[in-house]
Design a protein around this motif. Structure first.
Motif, mmCIF file in Angstrom:
data_model
loop_
_atom_site.group_PDB
_atom_site.id
_atom_site.type_symbol
_atom_site.label_atom_id
_atom_site.label_comp_id
_atom_site.label_asym_id
_atom_site.label_seq_id
_atom_site.Cartn_x
_atom_site.Cartn_y
_atom_site.Cartn_z
ATOM 1 N N ILE A 62 16.318 15.054 -7.767
ATOM 2 C CA ILE A 62 15.153 14.240 -7.435
ATOM 3 C C ILE A 62 15.398 13.459 -6.152
ATOM 4 O O ILE A 62 16.405 12.774 -6.010
ATOM 5 C CB ILE A 62 14.815 13.265 -8.595
ATOM 6 C CG1 ILE A 62 14.418 14.060 -9.835
ATOM 7 C CG2 ILE A 62 13.698 12.308 -8.178
ATOM 8 C CD1 ILE A 62 14.188 13.193 -11.062
ATOM 9 N N GLY A 63 14.468 13.590 -5.221
ATOM 10 C CA GLY A 63 14.476 12.788 -4.012
ATOM 11 C C GLY A 63 13.557 11.600 -4.203
ATOM 12 O O GLY A 63 12.691 11.605 -5.080
ATOM 13 N N SER A 64 13.756 10.568 -3.398
ATOM 14 C CA SER A 64 12.970 9.344 -3.541
ATOM 15 C C SER A 64 12.616 8.776 -2.173
ATOM 16 O O SER A 64 13.417 8.846 -1.242
ATOM 17 C CB SER A 64 13.758 8.313 -4.346
ATOM 18 O OG SER A 64 13.017 7.134 -4.526
ATOM 19 N N TYR A 65 11.419 8.219 -2.073
ATOM 20 C CA TYR A 65 10.973 7.574 -0.850
ATOM 21 C C TYR A 65 10.084 6.400 -1.215
ATOM 22 O O TYR A 65 9.220 6.532 -2.090
ATOM 23 C CB TYR A 65 10.186 8.556 0.026
ATOM 24 C CG TYR A 65 9.599 7.897 1.250
ATOM 25 C CD1 TYR A 65 10.394 7.558 2.335
ATOM 26 C CD2 TYR A 65 8.245 7.607 1.319
ATOM 27 C CE1 TYR A 65 9.864 6.942 3.456
ATOM 28 C CE2 TYR A 65 7.707 6.987 2.438
ATOM 29 C CZ TYR A 65 8.519 6.654 3.494
ATOM 30 O OH TYR A 65 7.991 6.043 4.595
ATOM 31 N N HIS A 66 10.304 5.272 -0.598
ATOM 32 C CA HIS A 66 9.370 4.163 -0.795
ATOM 33 C C HIS A 66 8.992 3.541 0.538
ATOM 34 O O HIS A 66 9.802 2.946 1.227
ATOM 35 C CB HIS A 66 9.862 3.132 -1.817
ATOM 36 C CG HIS A 66 11.206 2.544 -1.560
ATOM 37 N ND1 HIS A 66 12.377 3.150 -1.910
ATOM 38 C CD2 HIS A 66 11.544 1.385 -0.979
ATOM 39 C CE1 HIS A 66 13.389 2.388 -1.571
ATOM 40 N NE2 HIS A 66 12.922 1.308 -0.994
ATOM 41 N N LYS A 67 7.735 3.770 0.870
ATOM 42 C CA LYS A 67 7.134 3.221 2.083
ATOM 43 C C LYS A 67 6.959 1.710 1.935
ATOM 44 O O LYS A 67 7.067 0.973 2.902
ATOM 45 C CB LYS A 67 5.779 3.908 2.314
ATOM 46 C CG LYS A 67 5.018 3.474 3.522
ATOM 47 C CD LYS A 67 3.730 4.283 3.613
ATOM 48 C CE LYS A 67 2.874 3.842 4.784
ATOM 49 N NZ LYS A 67 1.634 4.631 4.852
ATOM 50 N N THR A 68 6.674 1.292 0.701
ATOM 51 C CA THR A 68 6.510 -0.131 0.377
ATOM 52 C C THR A 68 7.276 -0.417 -0.909
ATOM 53 O O THR A 68 7.596 0.509 -1.668
ATOM 54 C CB THR A 68 5.029 -0.498 0.150
ATOM 55 O OG1 THR A 68 4.577 0.125 -1.059
ATOM 56 C CG2 THR A 68 4.157 -0.056 1.323
ATOM 57 N N PRO A 69 7.551 -1.674 -1.204
ATOM 58 C CA PRO A 69 8.238 -2.010 -2.464
ATOM 59 C C PRO A 69 7.396 -1.694 -3.706
ATOM 60 O O PRO A 69 7.930 -1.591 -4.794
ATOM 61 C CB PRO A 69 8.481 -3.517 -2.362
ATOM 62 C CG PRO A 69 8.305 -3.878 -0.940
ATOM 63 C CD PRO A 69 7.384 -2.848 -0.343
ATOM 64 N N GLN A 70 6.093 -1.502 -3.539
ATOM 65 C CA GLN A 70 5.212 -1.260 -4.682
ATOM 66 C C GLN A 70 5.256 0.170 -5.208
ATOM 67 O O GLN A 70 4.845 0.421 -6.335
ATOM 68 C CB GLN A 70 3.746 -1.587 -4.323
ATOM 69 C CG GLN A 70 3.478 -3.031 -4.055
ATOM 70 C CD GLN A 70 3.719 -3.425 -2.600
ATOM 71 O OE1 GLN A 70 3.993 -2.589 -1.742
ATOM 72 N NE2 GLN A 70 3.639 -4.712 -2.331
ATOM 73 N N SER A 71 5.715 1.109 -4.421
ATOM 74 C CA SER A 71 5.652 2.517 -4.815
ATOM 75 C C SER A 71 6.920 3.260 -4.435
ATOM 76 O O SER A 71 7.213 3.420 -3.251
ATOM 77 C CB SER A 71 4.451 3.201 -4.150
ATOM 78 O OG SER A 71 3.248 2.612 -4.561
ATOM 79 N N GLU A 86 7.143 5.381 -9.246
ATOM 80 C CA GLU A 86 7.449 4.158 -9.988
ATOM 81 C C GLU A 86 6.779 2.991 -9.268
ATOM 82 O O GLU A 86 6.842 2.896 -8.034
ATOM 83 C CB GLU A 86 8.955 3.937 -10.043
ATOM 84 C CG GLU A 86 9.667 5.017 -10.825
ATOM 85 C CD GLU A 86 11.177 4.979 -10.629
ATOM 86 O OE1 GLU A 86 11.669 4.365 -9.655
ATOM 87 O OE2 GLU A 86 11.862 5.605 -11.450
ATOM 88 N N HIS A 87 6.137 2.117 -10.034
ATOM 89 C CA HIS A 87 5.504 0.903 -9.509
ATOM 90 C C HIS A 87 6.203 -0.288 -10.142
ATOM 91 O O HIS A 87 5.733 -0.854 -11.130
ATOM 92 C CB HIS A 87 4.006 0.890 -9.838
ATOM 93 C CG HIS A 87 3.234 2.004 -9.223
ATOM 94 N ND1 HIS A 87 3.001 2.092 -7.857
ATOM 95 C CD2 HIS A 87 2.645 3.093 -9.771
ATOM 96 C CE1 HIS A 87 2.295 3.188 -7.608
ATOM 97 N NE2 HIS A 87 2.065 3.805 -8.747
ATOM 98 N N PRO A 88 7.384 -0.680 -9.605
ATOM 99 C CA PRO A 88 8.193 -1.722 -10.244
ATOM 100 C C PRO A 88 7.485 -3.061 -10.391
ATOM 101 O O PRO A 88 7.676 -3.750 -11.393
ATOM 102 C CB PRO A 88 9.426 -1.840 -9.351
ATOM 103 C CG PRO A 88 9.184 -1.012 -8.165
ATOM 104 C CD PRO A 88 8.000 -0.146 -8.407
ATOM 105 N N GLU A 89 6.665 -3.430 -9.419
ATOM 106 C CA GLU A 89 5.978 -4.721 -9.501
ATOM 107 C C GLU A 89 4.920 -4.742 -10.596
ATOM 108 O O GLU A 89 4.571 -5.804 -11.109
ATOM 109 C CB GLU A 89 5.370 -5.083 -8.148
ATOM 110 C CG GLU A 89 6.429 -5.344 -7.086
ATOM 111 C CD GLU A 89 5.854 -5.683 -5.730
ATOM 112 O OE1 GLU A 89 4.626 -5.655 -5.560
ATOM 113 O OE2 GLU A 89 6.656 -5.993 -4.833
ATOM 114 N N LEU A 90 4.402 -3.582 -10.969
ATOM 115 C CA LEU A 90 3.412 -3.486 -12.041
ATOM 116 C C LEU A 90 4.060 -3.184 -13.388
ATOM 117 O O LEU A 90 3.405 -3.286 -14.426
ATOM 118 C CB LEU A 90 2.380 -2.378 -11.733
ATOM 119 C CG LEU A 90 1.525 -2.558 -10.490
ATOM 120 C CD1 LEU A 90 0.624 -1.349 -10.301
ATOM 121 C CD2 LEU A 90 0.713 -3.835 -10.583
#
Length: 143
Positions: A62-71, A86-90
């Motif tokens: 699995i690769g991962s990318y987050h443009k913003t901390p929300q996604s 993943e939406h850690p803030e939600l």
């Protein structure tokens, strides 16, 4: 809560996941980020509590990318197939509706409708951004 387990996979099947129970919400996202990520005019989402989602095969692929901390967007490194966000803030995880073939997709809402490039007349509530209980304005828009 249902004890139903739904399984899904990336495009090539190298990464497989399972979700247990029923999603917290289902709907459509029209934001620019989701449209670009999915390469389509709209993204169908199913939102789950993180503990309801587990990778059952191919976690190391699995690769991962987050443009913003929300996604935090996840995909298969072999085929590039999208798996989840993943939406850690939600406190929620979006498992894309398209990869859960056995789940009956029953959308309840449209979010980020102010950014829509494809207008949909389906009678569902259209939020300008997000519902107020998850940090949005809660403002609805006309179809």
């Amino acid at each position: 809560m249902s004890n139903t387990t739904y399984t899904g996979s990336c495009f090539c099947g190298a990464v497989q996941l399972a979700v247990n129970g029923e999603p917290e919400a289902m709907g459509y996202c029209h934001c620019d980020s989701c449209r670009h990520w999915s390469a389509g005019p709209i993204n169908a989402f199913t939102l789950w509590k993180p503990e309801a989602v587990r990778i059952i095969r191919g976690e190391d692929n699995i690769g991962s990318y987050h443009k913003t901390p929300q996604s935090h967007r996840k995909w298969c490194r072999t085929c590039g197939g999208h798996i989840l966000t993943e939406h850690p803030e939600l406190g929620l995880t979006d498992v894309y509706a398209a990869i859960l073939p056995e789940l009956r997709f029953t959308p309840g809402v449209h979010v980020h409708y102010q950014e829509a490039v494809l207008r949909i007349h389906d009678g569902l509530q259209k939020f300008r951004d997000l519902p107020d209980d998850i940090g949005g304005s809660g403002v609805s828009m006309a179809e």
